[in-house]
Write a protein that holds these residues in place. Structure first.
Motif, short mmCIF file in Angstrom:
data_model
loop_
_atom_site.label_atom_id
_atom_site.label_comp_id
_atom_site.label_asym_id
_atom_site.label_seq_id
_atom_site.Cartn_x
_atom_site.Cartn_y
_atom_site.Cartn_z
N ASP A 196 0.83 -1.21 0.00
CA ASP A 196 0.00 0.00 0.00
C ASP A 196 0.87 1.26 0.00
N ALA A 197 1.99 1.21 0.73
CA ALA A 197 2.88 2.37 0.77
C ALA A 197 3.50 2.63 -0.60
N TRP A 198 3.93 1.55 -1.27
CA TRP A 198 4.50 1.72 -2.61
C TRP A 198 3.43 2.22 -3.59
N ARG A 199 2.21 1.75 -3.40
CA ARG A 199 1.12 2.18 -4.29
C ARG A 199 0.90 3.68 -4.15
N MET A 200 0.85 4.17 -2.90
CA MET A 200 0.64 5.60 -2.69
C MET A 200 1.83 6.41 -3.19
N GLU A 201 3.05 5.90 -2.95
CA GLU A 201 4.25 6.56 -3.45
C GLU A 201 4.18 6.68 -4.97
N ALA A 202 3.73 5.62 -5.62
CA ALA A 202 3.65 5.62 -7.09
C ALA A 202 2.66 6.67 -7.58
N TYR A 203 1.49 6.77 -6.91
CA TYR A 203 0.50 7.74 -7.34
C TYR A 203 0.98 9.18 -7.13
N LEU A 204 1.72 9.42 -6.06
CA LEU A 204 2.27 10.76 -5.83
C LEU A 204 3.28 11.12 -6.93
N LEU A 205 4.14 10.18 -7.27
CA LEU A 205 5.11 10.42 -8.35
C LEU A 205 4.42 10.59 -9.69
N PHE A 206 3.38 9.79 -9.89
CA PHE A 206 2.59 9.87 -11.13
C PHE A 206 1.97 11.26 -11.27
N ALA A 207 1.42 11.79 -10.16
CA ALA A 207 0.79 13.11 -10.19
C ALA A 207 1.81 14.21 -10.49
N GLN A 208 3.08 13.96 -10.10
CA GLN A 208 4.15 14.93 -10.36
C GLN A 208 4.79 14.73 -11.74
N GLU A 209 4.26 13.75 -12.50
CA GLU A 209 4.75 13.43 -13.85
C GLU A 209 6.22 12.99 -13.84
N LYS A 210 6.63 12.35 -12.75
CA LYS A 210 7.97 11.74 -12.70
C LYS A 210 7.81 10.30 -13.18
N TRP A 211 7.77 10.15 -14.49
CA TRP A 211 7.32 8.89 -15.08
C TRP A 211 8.24 7.71 -14.76
N LYS A 212 9.54 7.91 -14.81
CA LYS A 212 10.47 6.81 -14.55
C LYS A 212 10.36 6.34 -13.11
N ALA A 214 7.81 6.80 -11.13
CA ALA A 214 6.48 6.23 -10.95
C ALA A 214 6.43 4.78 -11.45
N ASP A 215 7.07 4.54 -12.60
CA ASP A 215 7.15 3.18 -13.15
C ASP A 215 7.79 2.23 -12.14
N GLU A 216 8.90 2.64 -11.55
CA GLU A 216 9.59 1.79 -10.57
C GLU A 216 8.73 1.58 -9.33
N ALA A 217 8.06 2.64 -8.87
CA ALA A 217 7.23 2.52 -7.66
C ALA A 217 6.03 1.61 -7.90
N PHE A 218 5.39 1.75 -9.07
CA PHE A 218 4.28 0.84 -9.40
C PHE A 218 4.78 -0.60 -9.46
N SER A 219 5.98 -0.82 -9.99
CA SER A 219 6.54 -2.17 -10.06
C SER A 219 6.75 -2.74 -8.66
N ASN A 220 7.24 -1.90 -7.75
CA ASN A 220 7.41 -2.34 -6.36
C ASN A 220 6.07 -2.67 -5.71
N ALA A 221 5.06 -1.83 -5.98
CA ALA A 221 3.73 -2.08 -5.42
C ALA A 221 3.17 -3.40 -5.93
N LEU A 222 3.37 -3.68 -7.22
CA LEU A 222 2.83 -4.91 -7.81
C LEU A 222 3.56 -6.15 -7.34
N GLN A 223 4.77 -5.98 -6.83
CA GLN A 223 5.49 -7.13 -6.25
C GLN A 223 4.73 -7.66 -5.04
N TYR A 224 4.08 -6.76 -4.29
CA TYR A 224 3.36 -7.14 -3.08
C TYR A 224 1.85 -7.18 -3.27
N LYS A 225 1.36 -6.51 -4.34
CA LYS A 225 -0.08 -6.51 -4.62
C LYS A 225 -0.27 -6.88 -6.10
#
Length: 660
Positions: A196-212, A214-225
């Motif tokens: 859940d923490a990685w998921r929220m981190e990913a969405y925050l990065l996504f909102a800031q348009e830090k695409w690379k 965000a990609d890594e953070a979403f990948s980390n979130a999907l490792q656990y979810k």
């Protein structure tokens, strides 16, 4: 003397009746508890009704009946019974928890807050009560009170990550992004394995348009979810921004595999297929979207342009018309429809559309332009954007950043649940963090038992927490990932080769429990280099290979699949030669063949497993499904009935829904 004797006899009779009444109530409560355990909630309520009728002043029957109603989702009934139990005994903390959860199900958050406040005064050390209260305050949008409560929680439980995520969400609602980022970072510092923490981190990065990032953070979130569809959809958008079209397409495909009816995944995949020139398959995606929402303007216009491009002009005109009926001043739509009319020789209609465009352009030039009314705005779908001019823009998943899960001791019911026809899992050593259900079959093997005892003597019991024979892939928790980290630290400092092998084997078990089969296989192979007949390692290897083969069967060539299958068959043969009387080895092999669709081989292996251990419910269950696929209905019914008799109650649901 006679009067005194009569009084004594009467007193003795009353005492005897009281004892019998108490005995009857205890017996009713015991029977009701057993029925409740076996999830026969209607029967349990009948027992508790009788107990309440006999002794309505006892709080326990009211509590137990409330629990039965909780599993039947009778929330009002739960509140009524729990309130009566609290009236009789206001010091039982679990009653406030039960009633609080029932209030939450009815979205009566203020009343739930009152119950959790009372529960906290009785048992202030229970962090679940504090956590549930904080989520209720979040739902009530009382952010200032919530932040004060969260400060208390995080000061008392500084190593507990979930409250920091609630705090981050509260800050986001208060438009304080900086503090939200700090809270998420704190949560990840505490627990880097929190999905859940990685998921929220990913969405925050996504909102800031830090695409690379965000990609890594979403990948980390999907490792656990790994089943989080929103993460796949938004990671795909991040990858598109990085020009990673292949990765984006893979994410959309995965999202649709998990949730076949997902609107956003089909819509965005359709747009991506348009971008890469795969027009016909893009039409299929928009067809699916429109089967869910027949008047979705964006999808209609996209399909219209594709039909126009692929030569179905009348179909394109049909879709353009539906869009223009909603938005009469949509110039792009009018222009495209006019072009279609001209291609079909319908000049009058084409000129009519072109005149509308010319008139609208002149009105705009003169300072007059129609605006949408409030009624028109309310008719439109609130997904991401209602401007039809943005028909070719990707839609972002606007689901909540976090999915709140209330902490509770009460499990969900399984009775009458629609059960998918899925085989029972492979059995191997696993790191199991969930509580084992009472009364279920417990797998046992003498070689595994000897191995566990040796580990206890050599390494100690701390590392063995949760290690047992169980279903591979049943689920794992944060503890598993922490165990992997600790074992990785210990391995370089092993005293001798034997201890190193044990540590490697333990880590491979942890890896396989976390679905990381590649690293699990690497550790197992290292063990087998110096101990080629290690039963535990061979067992784990066979199961890991089986699971990998099942996962990779759609991505490998037929030749590679044949080679992999023959290798797995050799592994099971080697294992059977070393442990010929092991029912679980035959069970795993039979399960492997069943999942491959080789039902005859599956039945042969599972039958041998049942011959060795006639009380093995998983073997009956999987053999029953193999018979079901072969059309042998009566044999399937007998096996599934046996599986249910030995504790696999989902077998009854299979029988009910698939064996008429």
């Amino acid at each position: 003397m006679v009067r005194r004797l009569l009084c004594s006899i009467m007193l003795l009779c009353f005492c005897t009746l009281g004892c019998n009444a108490q005995y009857n109530v205890d017996k009713l409560l015991l029977s009701g508890r057993i029925a409740l355990h076996y999830e026969d909630y209607v029967l349990s309520i009948q027992y508790f009704n009788q107990a309440i009728n006999q002794k309505p002043y006892l709080w326990e029957p009211w509590q137990l009946r409330a629990i039965s109603k909780f599993y039947l989702e009778d929330w009002q009934g739960v509140v009524s019974d729990a309130s009566k139990a609290i009236e009789l005994n206001p010091y039982i903390v679990s009653l406030y928890d039960l009633r609080g959860l029932a209030f939450i199900r009815q979205q009566k958050y203020e009343k739930a807050i009152d119950d959790y406040s009372k529960a906290i005064t009785i048992e202030p050390a229970n962090k679940n009560f504090w956590y549930n209260k904080s989520i209720c305050l979040l739902e009530q949008k009382e952010y200032d009170k919530l932040l004060q409560l969260l400060d208390t929680i995080t000061s008392r439980w500084s190593n507990y990550a979930p409250p920091f995520l609630i705090k981050a969400e509260a800050y986001l609602h208060k438009k304080d992004t900086l503090k939200a980022v700090e809270s998420v970072s704190e949560a990840l510092t505490i627990d880097k394995h929190n999905g859940d923490a990685w998921r929220m981190e990913a969405y925050l990065l996504f909102a800031q348009e830090k695409w690379k990032d965000a990609d890594e953070a979403f990948s980390n979130a999907l490792q656990y979810k790994p089943k989080d569809v929103g993460c796949y959809i938004n990671r795909a958008i991040s990858r598109l921004k990085l020009n990673n079209y292949r990765g984006a397409m893979s994410d959309y495909d995965m999202a649709i595999d998990i949730a076949p009816n997902n609107f956003l995944a089909h819509y965005n995949r359709g747009l991506l297929r348009v971008q890469v020139g795969d027009d016909n398959r893009a039409i299929e995606d928009f067809d699916f979207v429109l089967s869910l929402e027949p008047y979705n303007i964006m999808a209609l216009f996209n399909r219209a342009t594709l039909l126009d491009r692929t030569g179905d002009l009348r179909g394109a005109i049909r879709d353009y018309t539906l869009v223009i009926d909603k938005f009469p001043d949509f110039w792009t739509g009018l222009q495209y429809r006019a072009a279609c009319y001209r291609k079909l020789g319908m000049i009058a209609k084409a000129e009519k559309d072109e005149f509308k465009i010319f008139s609208a352009q002149m009105n705009k030039h003169l300072g007059y332009q129609k605006r949408w009314s409030r009624k028109k705005l309310s008719e439109m779908r609130k997904l991401n954007d209602i401007d039809p001019e943005k028909y070719n823009q990707l839609v972002v998943d606007d689901s909540p950043i976090t999915e709140h899960e209330y902490k509770s001791v009460y499990r969900g019911k399984v009775q009458n649940r629609q059960t998918d026809i899925q085989y029972q899992p492979y059995i191997a050593l696993t790191i199991e963090t969930k509580q084992i259900e009472f009364g279920r079959y417990t797998p046992f093997d003498i070689n595994i038992d000897k191995y566990l005892n040796r580990i206890k003597e050599r390494i100690g019991t701390a590392t063995l927490n949760g290690l047992r024979l169980g279903g591979q892939g049943e689920g794992t928790g944060t503890e598993t990932f922490h165990l992997i980290d600790s074992l990785t630290t210990l391995i370089p400092y092993a005293k001798d080769d034997a201890e190193k092998r044990d540590l490697l084997l333990l880590r491979s078990i942890a890896y396989s429990s976390a679905q990381n089969m590649q690293d699990a296989m690497r550790d197992i192979d290292e063990v087998l280099l110096t101990d080629g007949n290690n039963i535990v390692a061979l067992w784990q290897k066979a199961v890991c290979l089986s699971m990998m083969a099942e996962y990779e069967q759609n991505s490998k060539s037929p030749k590679e699949i044949v080679l992999l299958s023959s290798g797995i068959s050799r592994e099971y043969e080697h294992l059977r030669n070393l442990s010929s009387a092991n029912a679980l080895v035959y069970y795993n092999e039979g399960t492997y063949y069943a999942r491959k669709g080789e039902y005859a081989k599956s039945v042969e292996c599972l039958s041998e497993a049942i011959r060795i251990d006639e009380r093995l419910p998983y073997a009956y269950y999987n053999r029953g499904l193999a018979y079901l696929h072969e059309g042998m209905t009566e044999k399937a019914r007998m096996d599934l009935g046996k599986a249910g008799e030995y504790g696999l109650y989902s077998a009854y649901s299979i029988m009910k829904n698939n064996l008429k």
